[in-house]
Scaffold this active site. Structure first.
Site, PDB file in Angstrom:
ATOM      1  N   LYS A 158       8.809   8.213  11.228  1.00  0.00           N
ATOM      2  CA  LYS A 158       8.582   8.252   9.773  1.00  0.00           C
ATOM      3  C   LYS A 158       9.130   6.983   9.114  1.00  0.00           C
ATOM      4  O   LYS A 158       9.814   7.024   8.081  1.00  0.00           O
ATOM      5  CB  LYS A 158       9.229   9.505   9.155  1.00  0.00           C
ATOM      6  CG  LYS A 158       8.218  10.363   8.409  1.00  0.00           C
ATOM      7  CD  LYS A 158       8.768  11.630   7.880  1.00  0.00           C
ATOM      8  CE  LYS A 158       8.269  11.914   6.465  1.00  0.00           C
ATOM      9  NZ  LYS A 158       6.825  11.715   6.236  1.00  0.00           N
TER      10      LYS A 158
HETATM   11  N1  PMP Z   1       2.304  13.290  10.189  1.00  0.00           N
HETATM   12  C1  PMP Z   1       2.609  12.360   9.284  1.00  0.00           C
HETATM   13  C2  PMP Z   1       2.139  10.961   9.487  1.00  0.00           C
HETATM   14  C3  PMP Z   1       3.348  12.695   8.136  1.00  0.00           C
HETATM   15  O1  PMP Z   1       3.662  11.764   7.224  1.00  0.00           O
HETATM   16  C4  PMP Z   1       3.735  14.035   7.940  1.00  0.00           C
HETATM   17  C5  PMP Z   1       4.494  14.432   6.706  1.00  0.00           C
HETATM   18  N2  PMP Z   1       5.873  14.336   6.868  1.00  0.00           N
HETATM   19  C6  PMP Z   1       3.404  14.983   8.930  1.00  0.00           C
HETATM   20  C7  PMP Z   1       2.682  14.576  10.046  1.00  0.00           C
HETATM   21  C8  PMP Z   1       3.872  16.399   8.830  1.00  0.00           C
HETATM   22  O2  PMP Z   1       5.239  16.449   9.122  1.00  0.00           O
HETATM   23  P1  PMP Z   1       6.200  17.551   8.493  1.00  0.00           P
HETATM   24  O3  PMP Z   1       5.594  18.861   8.854  1.00  0.00           O
HETATM   25  O4  PMP Z   1       7.500  17.326   9.163  1.00  0.00           O
HETATM   26  O5  PMP Z   1       6.205  17.334   7.040  1.00  0.00           O
END
Ligand code: PMP
Length: 305
Positions: A158
């Site tokens: 991230k």
């Molecule tokens: N993939 C990406 C590229 C994201 O930015 C996110 C959002 N955080 C997700 C998947 C989903 O992750 P999460 O369930 O931890 O929010």
């Protein structure tokens, strides 16, 4: 609903609390110049009396692991959780919110490097209801942009800089009349959306790319595993081919922002009859019940503020 935070919102920046509009960084900050930061998005659900932060500790554990992978330092997990709770307390929202904590390189020297550059930490919040405006399902496209690979900018981190890849794909999708883009990775396999993980349903099995597919290891994705398991639904993590999208019985995207959203079409090919599929509906309902504290079995997912 607003996706712009109020400037008067109290926010945390490197040890002090200030109105968001006063939380500023110099223009030569490394994170701005080189994209050297990593962040989280955490939802808080208003239940009419309190805000329930969803997977608070899990988000900061992921942030801490990612920061260390990226040679960045951050406060201890417990301290970051407390800052998040304070962000909510100080603003006392009475609606659904989204918290954005970030670790970033705050040094101002010339040259992209991670070593011996001071770290910063911030946290702010905004009101957020739905991430996608339509409840009718998403019309998505397979992006012409390839997902970043683990050996370039690891999507599992991230990292702020990696979101240029997401922004290019999402912008192209919108410019072409779609709601969202689905990335393929550099092996040509289905990866994820610009800010969501993806599940397809084939032969009654919830199927999603595995953790080596250049995806973010989503916290919602993991929650879906739990909900599916508790409902006796079969789950499979494996490589997914592009054209499997076109013949899937159901497709849905998951993420902190988007929650559980069904896909109506991919590259103008309708998925099922275009409506939310049976298994998608079950998972979506279970997720909503959990996050709105309607199912005591998942109370441990929530931190009451
Ligand atoms: N993939 C990406 C590229 C994201 O930015 C996110 C959002 N955080 C997700 C998947 C989903 O992750 P999460 O369930 O931890 O929010």
């Amino acid at each position: 609903m607003s996706t712009e935070p109020e400037n008067t919102t109290q926010a945390y920046l490197n040890g002090s609390w200030k109105p968001l509009s006063e939380c500023q960084v110099p223009v030569n900050t490394h994170a701005l110049q080189y994209g050297t930061g990593c962040f989280e998005g955490i939802r808080g659900y208003w239940d009419g009396a309190t805000i329930n932060l969803l997977f608070l500790r899990e988000h900061f554990e992921r942030l801490s692991r990612n920061a260390s992978l990226l040679l960045m330092g951050c406060p201890a997990v417990a301290e970051m959780c407390e800052i998040a709770i304070q962000t909510v307390r100080r603003n006392a929202p009475r609606q659904n919110i989204y918290l954005r904590p970030m670790v970033y390189k705050r040094g101002t020297g010339l040259g992209p490097v991670l070593l011996n550059v001071p770290d910063g930490f911030m946290c702010y919040m905004l009101a957020l209801d739905n991430y996608f405006s339509s409840a009718q399902g998403l019309n998505v496209c397979v992006s012409s942009w390839t997902r970043l690979s683990d050996n370039s900018i690891p999507t599992r981190t991230k990292a702020t800089g990696g979101y240029l890849n997401s922004a290019l794909a999402k912008s192209e999708a919108i410019a072409n009349g779609y709601d969202e883009a689905i990335f393929l990775n550099d092996r040509g396999q289905v990866c994820e959306g610009s800010a969501e993980n993806i599940f397809i349903v084939r032969d009654g099995v919830l199927t999603t790319p595995d953790r080596t597919a250049d995806i973010l290891e989503g916290i919602t994705r993991r929650a879906i595993f739990q909900l599916a398991k508790d409902q006796g639904l079969a789950i499979c993590e494996r490589a997914i081919g592009r054209t499997e999208l076109y013949i899937a019985d159901e497709i849905f995207l998951v993420g902190t922002g988007c929650q559980v959203m069904h896909v109506r079409s991919v590259d103008r090919r309708t998925i099922g009859d275009g409506n939310r599929g049976v298994l998608t509906a079950r998972v979506q309902q279970a997720y909503e019940d959990a996050v709105y504290a309607r199912n005591s079995a998942y109370r441990s997912w929530l931190t009451k503020v």
